[in-house]
Design a protein around this motif. Structure first.
Motif, PDB file in Angstrom:
ATOM      1  N   UNK A   1      15.416  39.286  -6.662  1.00 23.23           N
ATOM      2  CA  UNK A   1      15.034  37.871  -6.864  1.00 23.23           C
ATOM      3  C   UNK A   1      14.887  37.201  -5.514  1.00 23.23           C
ATOM      4  N   UNK A   2      13.903  36.353  -5.383  1.00 26.60           N
ATOM      5  CA  UNK A   2      13.639  35.612  -4.173  1.00 26.60           C
ATOM      6  C   UNK A   2      14.867  34.808  -3.756  1.00 26.60           C
TER       7      UNK A   2
ATOM      8  N   UNK B   1      12.604  29.098  -0.030  1.00 24.98           N
ATOM      9  CA  UNK B   1      11.492  28.263  -0.483  1.00 24.98           C
ATOM     10  C   UNK B   1      11.931  26.817  -0.657  1.00 24.98           C
TER      11      UNK B   1
ATOM     12  N   UNK C   1      14.618  25.325  -2.214  1.00 24.49           N
ATOM     13  CA  UNK C   1      15.200  24.763  -3.444  1.00 24.49           C
ATOM     14  C   UNK C   1      16.395  23.860  -3.142  1.00 24.49           C
TER      15      UNK C   1
ATOM     16  N   UNK D   1      10.286  30.385   4.268  1.00 26.51           N
ATOM     17  CA  UNK D   1       8.994  30.912   3.825  1.00 26.51           C
ATOM     18  C   UNK D   1       7.861  29.917   4.013  1.00 26.51           C
TER      19      UNK D   1
END
Lengths: 349, 349
Positions: B1-2, B7, B9, B149
């Motif tokens: 899982x990323x 990103x 969150x 990212x």
């Protein structure tokens, strides 16, 4: 350059120069061009969105709905709802085949069209007298014209017609899935490709799962929206893992899928699944969108927003051999057949 | 899982659980998480649609436009126009790099963000005092946060900043074009793949033509909307054939392209080019959609409607190495440079 008559340009009456689907009016005259085929129509299956609009606009008055459909077909030479833009499909029997038709049909064949009614020249001859205007299934006598490049399937003798039609309606999904998974198998991965199917218990989803398995997929994850569908999909035995997640919640979806997969197939018809599909897919993987609710900008910008190097494919509804593959899967895979039978039973079909 | 923080969150303040792009409010506090980077902002480039909306809503009053932008950033922690949903990009200098940042930046680097302002935490410290509110180019002092990212490009020293920014804005197109053309070269065709570029004289189109040539394309067709662009593209020498056609007219476009090509690239930002792109492409070929005006259903149903077995790709804006490739093309291809210079000259940029 594509031969123009094979896609029906010569049948476009107004405005001239557009494709049949974009035309306001087609010429449905019964006389055939050399590569055309005429079908005696037995039933129209109106697109659900189109029927709902007609039903609402006419206040649930079946006679008014029938009059509206007759008016549209008389004016446009095809059944394309001018508000929703959508059509449906038809079932009938081949009446005459032009000498240059490439479709491989013979008079007497029972067929279903796999291209939309929105591009099919159609004339109705029985005033729809056997239809009460209260259902999408329209008993009908009339004729329709197929072009050289139309897509049509012979109805099999060994399957109930409602089942065959439901399978043919989504037959692009398993064929394209098989092609993509075979392509991934050919690359230098460690082992067979892993695949997640969003909406795995649905019509296109269950066929896609079965097609992915046959094409050589390894780990197969079916994603469903609630426990009821999870139980059905587990019972069908089409996936190695069945997980419950809201496909519109990117983080929840990625967590449910776990280890990112080589390919994610979007088979759910709700908007907002683009980001989750991208997040569930590994870098270098593929996302295949079959849902008509897919937003092009959401997919393109969503992948960029998380720096995801994924290949994103638009699910083309046409792949050569798609009808035969889908019918074979529903015949040979008891799990697929069970899911379809359950859905058709629910809807009274 | 990323990994979730890569990103951003953890920067989502409201509502919790969505991606930064979908969030109403981000946390723009300057203290860095280990994989983050803080940029001292020098200029915001507002998205054209966003600026136009703000300008219209505020009756062309620059002070009111400035107040509106300040209000949005103060309330949302990012510059995302709540009406259009769009953002823009920014230029600045790297101020601090977290110890775990994978972006390869150092303090003092001049950079441009290649991800949207809609997902970039931002705080403004100068009340935009140097901006008159009358242009999309916003001189600005403040800071922005890049995630692990995020996508960012160092601004080159050897190119004027407006040129570099214009190139970076469309840099996904040549990179994905190169990948697709190289993939086609690997198949068993008779000769190098033929490629048509709709909008070949535009920014993404000219870069795509140059990238296709370098990736091994054979016949290269540039399609433009009028004779003025045809002359410019002929002068640039990027295509073997330059044809004038309305990309929204499928039959005219297919006739103009002639022999169907192995790949068609849609680089024009007008709606309604899906059917023409499909018709111009040979069976088994590829259509690559870069235009944000692309309609997913029009592409999917259009290909089905003409029984076209084509692979249709959504133009992902992110491909590793995309910024470097695009900057190299504008440096090394005088034809690309000339087309960009002419456009920037016209717009006063």
């Amino acid at each position: 350059m594509t031969g123009s008559s094979s896609i029906g340009l010569h049948r476009v009456a107004e405005p001239v120069g557009v494709l049949p689907q974009a035309a306001w009016r087609l010429d449905p005259s019964p006389r055939l061009w050399p590569d055309e085929t005429r079908v005696r129509v037995q039933r129209l299956n109106l697109d659900a969105a189109s029927f709902r609009q007609l039903w609402t606009e006419n206040g649930g008055d079946g006679d008014a709905v029938r009059a509206a459909v007759l008016g549209i077909v008389a004016e446009r030479g095809k059944m394309q709802n001018p508000v929703t833009g959508s059509g449906g499909m038809l079932v009938g029997t081949v009446e005459e085949v032009g000498p240059a038709s490439p479709l491989g049909l013979a008079a007497g064949d029972r067929v279903a069209t796999l291209v939309s009614l929105t591009l099919t020249p159609l004339a109705i001859s029985d005033r729809l007298a056997r239809w009460d205007g209260r259902s999408e299934q329209v008993p009908c006598d009339g004729h329709a014209i197929l072009f050289g490049r139309s897509i049509v399937a012979k109805l099999p003798d060994d399957l109930p017609a409602p089942l065959a039609l439901a399978v043919l309606d989504v037959c692009g999904a398993p064929a394209l899935t098989a092609r993509v998974v075979r392509g991934l198998c050919g690359r230098e991965f460690s082992g067979p490709p892993s695949v997640a199917v969003l909406g795995g218990a649905g019509k296109s989803g269950s066929l896609a799962l079965a097609a992915a398995r046959r094409a050589g997929a390894g780990r197969l994850v079916g994603v469903v929206p609630h426990e009821g569908e999870a139980a059905a999909l587990k019972g069908a035995g089409l996936a190695d893992e069945v997980v419950v997640a809201d496909a519109r919640d990117p983080v929840a979806l990625a967590n449910a899928v776990g280890e990112p997969v080589d390919a994610t197939l979007v088979c759910v018809d709700v908007p907002g699944c683009e980001h989750g599909a991208v997040l569930a897919t590994r870098a270098g993987g593929t996302v295949l969108f079959f849902s008509m609710a897919t937003s092009f900008p959401a997919a393109a910008l969503g992948a960029e927003g998380v720096a995801a190097d994924v290949t994103m494919l638009i699910g083309n509804g046409y792949v050569p051999g798609h009808a035969e593959l889908a019918l074979r899967l529903v015949r040979e895979e008891p799990g697929v057949r069970a899911l379809f039978d359950a859905r058709l039973g629910e809807s009274g079909g």
